[in-house]
Design a protein around this motif. Structure first.
Motif, PDB file in Angstrom:
ATOM      1  N   ALA A 104     -13.760   1.246  -2.900  1.00 47.15           N
ATOM      2  CA  ALA A 104     -12.935   2.452  -2.751  1.00 47.15           C
ATOM      3  C   ALA A 104     -12.862   2.890  -1.288  1.00 47.15           C
ATOM      4  N   ASP A 105     -14.002   2.819  -0.577  1.00 44.92           N
ATOM      5  CA  ASP A 105     -14.000   3.178   0.848  1.00 44.92           C
ATOM      6  C   ASP A 105     -13.074   2.255   1.638  1.00 44.92           C
ATOM      7  N   SER A 106     -13.110   0.957   1.337  1.00 46.28           N
ATOM      8  CA  SER A 106     -12.251   0.005   2.032  1.00 46.28           C
ATOM      9  C   SER A 106     -10.784   0.267   1.738  1.00 46.28           C
ATOM     10  N   ALA A 107     -10.491   0.618   0.495  1.00 44.32           N
ATOM     11  CA  ALA A 107      -9.108   0.910   0.131  1.00 44.32           C
ATOM     12  C   ALA A 107      -8.594   2.131   0.875  1.00 44.32           C
ATOM     13  N   ARG A 108      -9.420   3.140   0.999  1.00 45.31           N
ATOM     14  CA  ARG A 108      -8.994   4.352   1.715  1.00 45.31           C
ATOM     15  C   ARG A 108      -8.770   4.054   3.184  1.00 45.31           C
ATOM     16  N   ALA A 109      -9.588   3.183   3.745  1.00 40.92           N
ATOM     17  CA  ALA A 109      -9.388   2.792   5.142  1.00 40.92           C
ATOM     18  C   ALA A 109      -8.088   2.013   5.311  1.00 40.92           C
ATOM     19  N   MET A 110      -7.718   1.219   4.299  1.00 37.04           N
ATOM     20  CA  MET A 110      -6.475   0.436   4.367  1.00 37.04           C
ATOM     21  C   MET A 110      -5.255   1.334   4.405  1.00 37.04           C
ATOM     22  N   ILE A 111      -5.285   2.414   3.610  1.00 37.27           N
ATOM     23  CA  ILE A 111      -4.075   3.231   3.469  1.00 37.27           C
ATOM     24  C   ILE A 111      -4.038   4.418   4.430  1.00 37.27           C
ATOM     25  N   ALA A 112      -5.180   4.726   5.062  1.00 38.16           N
ATOM     26  CA  ALA A 112      -5.219   5.937   5.880  1.00 38.16           C
ATOM     27  C   ALA A 112      -4.427   5.796   7.167  1.00 38.16           C
ATOM     28  N   GLN A 145     -14.526   9.291   3.441  1.00 39.32           N
ATOM     29  CA  GLN A 145     -13.694   9.645   2.294  1.00 39.32           C
ATOM     30  C   GLN A 145     -12.234   9.809   2.695  1.00 39.32           C
ATOM     31  N   SER A 146     -12.004  10.211   3.924  1.00 38.47           N
ATOM     32  CA  SER A 146     -10.632  10.374   4.406  1.00 38.47           C
ATOM     33  C   SER A 146     -10.042   9.059   4.914  1.00 38.47           C
ATOM     34  N   GLY A 147     -10.842   7.988   4.915  1.00 35.21           N
ATOM     35  CA  GLY A 147     -10.354   6.691   5.351  1.00 35.21           C
ATOM     36  C   GLY A 147     -10.594   6.388   6.812  1.00 35.21           C
ATOM     37  N   ASP A 148     -11.304   7.280   7.519  1.00 36.81           N
ATOM     38  CA  ASP A 148     -11.568   7.062   8.939  1.00 36.81           C
ATOM     39  C   ASP A 148     -12.896   6.328   9.088  1.00 36.81           C
ATOM     40  N   ALA A 149     -12.860   5.021   8.866  1.00 36.14           N
ATOM     41  CA  ALA A 149     -14.079   4.210   8.903  1.00 36.14           C
ATOM     42  C   ALA A 149     -14.707   4.191  10.294  1.00 36.14           C
ATOM     43  N   GLU A 150     -13.884   4.263  11.326  1.00 37.20           N
ATOM     44  CA  GLU A 150     -14.396   4.206  12.700  1.00 37.20           C
ATOM     45  C   GLU A 150     -15.255   5.428  13.012  1.00 37.20           C
ATOM     46  N   ALA A 151     -14.749   6.627  12.656  1.00 40.03           N
ATOM     47  CA  ALA A 151     -15.513   7.850  12.912  1.00 40.03           C
ATOM     48  C   ALA A 151     -16.789   7.869  12.072  1.00 40.03           C
ATOM     49  N   ALA A 182       0.867  -1.176   0.000  1.00 46.33           N
ATOM     50  CA  ALA A 182       0.000   0.000   0.000  1.00 46.33           C
ATOM     51  C   ALA A 182       0.906   1.229   0.000  1.00 46.33           C
ATOM     52  N   SER A 183       1.585   1.417  -1.108  1.00 42.80           N
ATOM     53  CA  SER A 183       2.632   2.424  -1.234  1.00 42.80           C
ATOM     54  C   SER A 183       2.036   3.787  -1.575  1.00 42.80           C
ATOM     55  N   PRO A 184       2.843   4.837  -1.539  1.00 46.35           N
ATOM     56  CA  PRO A 184       2.353   6.148  -1.970  1.00 46.35           C
ATOM     57  C   PRO A 184       1.814   6.139  -3.397  1.00 46.35           C
ATOM     58  N   ARG A 185       2.401   5.315  -4.267  1.00 41.32           N
ATOM     59  CA  ARG A 185       1.918   5.257  -5.646  1.00 41.32           C
ATOM     60  C   ARG A 185       0.524   4.628  -5.704  1.00 41.32           C
ATOM     61  N   PHE A 186       0.294   3.592  -4.891  1.00 38.66           N
ATOM     62  CA  PHE A 186      -1.037   2.991  -4.797  1.00 38.66           C
ATOM     63  C   PHE A 186      -2.033   4.024  -4.272  1.00 38.66           C
ATOM     64  N   ALA A 187      -1.642   4.723  -3.215  1.00 39.76           N
ATOM     65  CA  ALA A 187      -2.520   5.738  -2.630  1.00 39.76           C
ATOM     66  C   ALA A 187      -2.839   6.835  -3.636  1.00 39.76           C
ATOM     67  N   GLN A 188      -1.881   7.174  -4.476  1.00 39.50           N
ATOM     68  CA  GLN A 188      -2.088   8.223  -5.481  1.00 39.50           C
ATOM     69  C   GLN A 188      -3.232   7.848  -6.425  1.00 39.50           C
ATOM     70  N   HIS A 189      -3.256   6.599  -6.881  1.00 40.38           N
ATOM     71  CA  HIS A 189      -4.313   6.183  -7.799  1.00 40.38           C
ATOM     72  C   HIS A 189      -5.670   6.090  -7.106  1.00 40.38           C
ATOM     73  N   ILE A 190      -5.669   5.658  -5.844  1.00 38.87           N
ATOM     74  CA  ILE A 190      -6.929   5.580  -5.100  1.00 38.87           C
ATOM     75  C   ILE A 190      -7.438   6.988  -4.785  1.00 38.87           C
ATOM     76  N   ASP A 191      -6.543   7.869  -4.354  1.00 39.56           N
ATOM     77  CA  ASP A 191      -6.952   9.227  -3.988  1.00 39.56           C
ATOM     78  C   ASP A 191      -7.467  10.021  -5.183  1.00 39.56           C
ATOM     79  N   LEU A 192      -6.987   9.672  -6.389  1.00 43.20           N
ATOM     80  CA  LEU A 192      -7.438  10.392  -7.573  1.00 43.20           C
ATOM     81  C   LEU A 192      -8.864  10.010  -7.961  1.00 43.20           C
ATOM     82  N   CYS A 193      -9.381   8.928  -7.391  1.00 45.04           N
ATOM     83  CA  CYS A 193     -10.762   8.507  -7.652  1.00 45.04           C
ATOM     84  C   CYS A 193     -11.728   9.469  -6.971  1.00 45.04           C
TER      85      CYS A 193
END
Length: 400
Positions: A91-99, A219-225, A60-71
């Motif tokens: 997409a929500d799950s991916a953001r939670a993984m990298i956040a 959207q920010s990856g904070d699934a708990e909140a 879950a590298s910065p490059r992976f995050a870049q493609h997910i964040d651009l969605c």
């Protein structure tokens, strides 16, 4: 963000990703793919990346995050997918993984969104800053605030909401969701909704212990909140029984409907299906162009009701803004976190307004309205943007 290895497999995520057969039917509908022509910025490309990271095959590298964040999470791909892949959930799950663990700024923002009274106080402070000129001084000292400050219209005086707005000879009751940004920056739309509903004989209930829909946190990856806010809303509206729960911002409505059930309905869809009896709005001579928000079109799938509702206004010519299938670039906080792509997408909307000669533009989402309005101001274009229910309320005697 540092690279992070997802060590354990996520079978649920992988199973949903497996439902994508990579047919490519989604590609023409994806705004970022159309702009970049990069497979990694397409829905099927991102799904394969998400699956690989969830299985621990990729970092879950910065490059992976870049493609997910651009969605944009516009979910246009869901409307096109023949297999019904729930891309938004992926997409929500991916953001939670990298956040990772949210920082103090994110926690503070989520706390503010979760507590309605604190949010109203922030609205009063913002209004004071605008009226006194302190906002200009603050943005001069802190240039990073300029982008977000320029999106806000003049913040209205904050409403002290009542729990009940009774209709004369009421024929039904509905519950109204206030939202976070809407309740601070667009109280006119909420007041207009109450006016129209009361006019048609619906008593409006407003549970005051409701919170933000949780979309910004998600959207920010904070699934708990996000889950905490959703639970708070579930409990708040459960007290009102099975009455319809109405939203005026489709961004809120789509998230609430996904997680709370189908009783969540957009205000335009509810009013379009309501019994109007002998109520006829005053005539409005001219054209109303409609911008379909992505969340109303692709997630709630209630965009056609906006047109049928506005067509109740005598003499009004209601038509779609050209290029309505493409996101405007607002997309929640996307306009702030991905300003370059957001502006490229918004430029298409500004061009559509110019070429169509639009003078009155209706849209059902506060994020779209704020972002497009800022672009129109930058280009010196005189186009009024209003929520459909505001346009309708004015023709029913309501005054802002």
């Amino acid at each position: 963000m540092t690279a992070e290895l997802i060590a354990q497999s996520n079978p649920t995520l992988a199973a949903e990703a497996d439902r994508c057969v990579a047919c490519g039917l989604c590609l023409p509908y994806c705004p970022t793919y159309r702009k970049t022509q990069s497979e990694a910025d397409s829905p099927r490309g991102r799904i394969q990346l998400i699956k690989a990271v969830s299985e621990g095959k990729l970092l879950a590298s910065p490059r992976f995050a870049q493609h997910i964040d651009l969605c944009l999470s516009c979910r246009a791909c869901e409307s096109a997918c023949p297999n019904g892949v729930r891309y938004g959930a992926l997409a929500d799950s991916a953001r939670a993984m990298i956040a990772g663990k949210p920082g103090w700024k994110q926690r503070a923002a989520n706390w503010l969104l979760e507590h309605r009274r604190a949010l109203a106080l922030a609205g009063r402070i913002a209004r004071f800053g605008q009226i006194t000129g302190l906002r200009r001084a603050a943005t001069a000292l802190l240039p990073r605030l300029k982008a977000s400050a320029e999106l806000l219209p003049i913040v209205p005086a904050q409403e002290i909401w009542r729990t009940c707005y009774p209709a004369h000879n009421a024929k039904g009751e509905v519950a109204l969701f206030l939202g976070c940004v809407t309740s601070v920056a667009d109280t006119d739309t909420l007041r207009a909704a109450i006016h129209v509903l009361n006019h048609l004989g619906y008593t409006v209930r407003v549970p005051l212990d409701q919170a933000c829909c949780g979309g910004i946190a998600r959207q920010s990856g904070d699934a708990e909140a996000s889950a905490r806010m959703l639970e708070r809303n579930v409990n708040a509206f459960a007290k009102l029984g099975d009455m319809p729960m109405l939203t005026v911002a489709s961004g809120c409505g789509s998230g609430l409907r996904d997680h709370m059930g189908k009783q969540v309905t957009d205000i335009s869809a509810f009013l379009s299906a309501a019994n109007w009896g002998d109520v006829v709005p005053d005539a409005l001579s001219g054209t109303i162009h409609v911008h379909d928000s992505c969340t109303l079109r692709n997630a709630m799938r209630q965009h056609s009701e906006v047109y049928s509702l506005l067509k109740r206004i005598p003499q009004a010519d209601v038509c779609a803004l050209p290029g309505n299938g493409q996101c405007c670039g607002g997309a929640g906080t996307y306009m702030l976190t991905q300003p370059e792509m957001a502006q490229r997408l918004r430029d298409d909307k500004i061009s559509a307004c110019a070429e169509s000669g639009a003078r009155l533009l209706a849209t059902s989402n506060i994020g779209c309205a704020l972002y497009i309005a800022a672009g129109l101001r930058e280009n010196g274009m005189n186009v009024e943007i209003a929520h459909p229910v505001v346009i309708l309320a004015k023709q029913l005697g309501w005054k802002p």
